[in-house]
Design an enzyme around this catalytic site. Sequence first.
Site, PDB file in Angstrom:
ATOM      1  N   LYS A  14      -1.104 -11.033  -1.495  1.00  0.00           N
ATOM      2  CA  LYS A  14      -2.118  -9.977  -1.352  1.00  0.00           C
ATOM      3  C   LYS A  14      -3.079 -10.396  -0.272  1.00  0.00           C
ATOM      4  O   LYS A  14      -3.186 -11.579   0.070  1.00  0.00           O
ATOM      5  CB  LYS A  14      -2.836  -9.771  -2.685  1.00  0.00           C
TER       6      LYS A  14
HETATM    7  N1  GLU Z   1      -1.019  -2.613  -3.844  1.00  0.00           N
HETATM    8  C1  GLU Z   1      -0.069  -2.282  -4.854  1.00  0.00           C
HETATM    9  C2  GLU Z   1      -0.188  -3.208  -6.040  1.00  0.00           C
HETATM   10  O1  GLU Z   1      -1.216  -3.791  -6.266  1.00  0.00           O
HETATM   11  C3  GLU Z   1       1.345  -2.161  -4.312  1.00  0.00           C
HETATM   12  C4  GLU Z   1       1.886  -3.396  -3.695  1.00  0.00           C
HETATM   13  C5  GLU Z   1       3.223  -3.175  -2.978  1.00  0.00           C
HETATM   14  O2  GLU Z   1       3.750  -2.081  -2.990  1.00  0.00           O
HETATM   15  O3  GLU Z   1       3.712  -4.155  -2.399  1.00  0.00           O
HETATM   16  O4  GLU Z   1       0.694  -3.319  -6.837  1.00  0.00           O
END
Ligand code: GLU
Length: 425
Positions: A110
Amino acid sequence: MINQLKLGTSLYDNVQHQFNKAAELINLDSGVRKILSVPTNEIVVHFPVKLDSGEIQVFTGYRVQHNNALGAYKGGLRYHETIDLDAAKALATWMTWKTSLAGLPYGGAKGGIKLDPAKYSMSDLEKITRRFTFALGDNIGPEYDIPAPDVNTTAQMMAWMADTYMSTKSPNERSKYQHVVTGKPVEAGGLEGRDRATGYGVVECLKQWARDKGVALKGMKYILQGFGKVGFWTAHFMRHNGAILTAVQDASACIHNPDGIDPDRLLSYSKYNKNSIKDYPAAAEINGNLFFGLPCDICIPAAMGNQITESNASNIQAKVIAEGANGPVDIAGDQILIDRGIEIIPDILCNSGGVIASYFEWLQNRNSEAWTITEVLKGLEVKLTDAYSRVKSRMLEYNTDWRTAAYIESVLRIEKAYKQWGIFP
Ligand code: GLU
């Protein structure tokens, strides 16, 4: 107003606490526990952008890659003033648990940029996004680390990222790299339905929960925190199932109407009102501190982390909390809710529809396919039903709460992978 301050424990403390609780219960291998207790890579980049105004500003971007035992690092990027190394580490760790639980061949990552995107023009945001992508360089890659949207990041931004990354490669190989980012617009290789996947998944989990309880979502009242991508689509599918939205809180206001708020009307209004629900005419504005204590059957936090804490968990009247956001309940809040017998469908299960659809998009690009929305929604339903029932079995097996059961299921899969891979050299 949504609480954006860090109260009590940090997000990283929260996720570590959740992990440790599960690790104790399953007597997790001590070596694997050590590995999973820290992120593999923590990348911080400071990069300059020449803004429309002519001013040069230096931004700080983060990408934390927590673990890749099961496959490439995967997870979103958020543009928000609260993103820092602690938040990125916590959110990356949650992604590891989420992708493992969903049975995807991914690890967790992330990141994001510390900024308030509302303060910048589209052309500034494009330059910021492209320059951030360039600064990350080969720290991301279609088979290595695959970003996606998160808070305040859009499909358009994902297209800019993918385009920038592909433009750094040889032109004759461009199409080989399209799956470096997911959540792109459909015409730019994105997946039909990726926009609604997280909200669809939240409601799929609630449908399963209602089925288990022998109750119907139809006629149930719910309150929703956050009216972004996840919040709106959750409300859309909740209405499809006959549930009634009685209050919404976003960063600008908290509105209440016990007779029901129409999500489509609220969306049209907020689009015209600079993405804010403030002064919406068909509901009363109330003090934001009252939000979590409002009468309802279901509470859906779909905004930021650390929203339900010691300060408000005792007021919650819902029977169930569906975590559309990542980490909306902190350690103390969690314990209060458990003690009060309020069920929590945890983030790593409840909002996993987004990353599951990202996986479909990745496969679509990798295999030069074009999935239909029917295939996407069916695929989501199959994967979420399966994850939900595995978590339920763990809950019965370990006589524990939903969140810990979800962690157990997720961590056991990674522990097995480590046993099989071994540790190099
Ligand atoms: N931001 C989303 C999450 O927290 C999606 C992450 C993604 O699709 O890689 O799950």
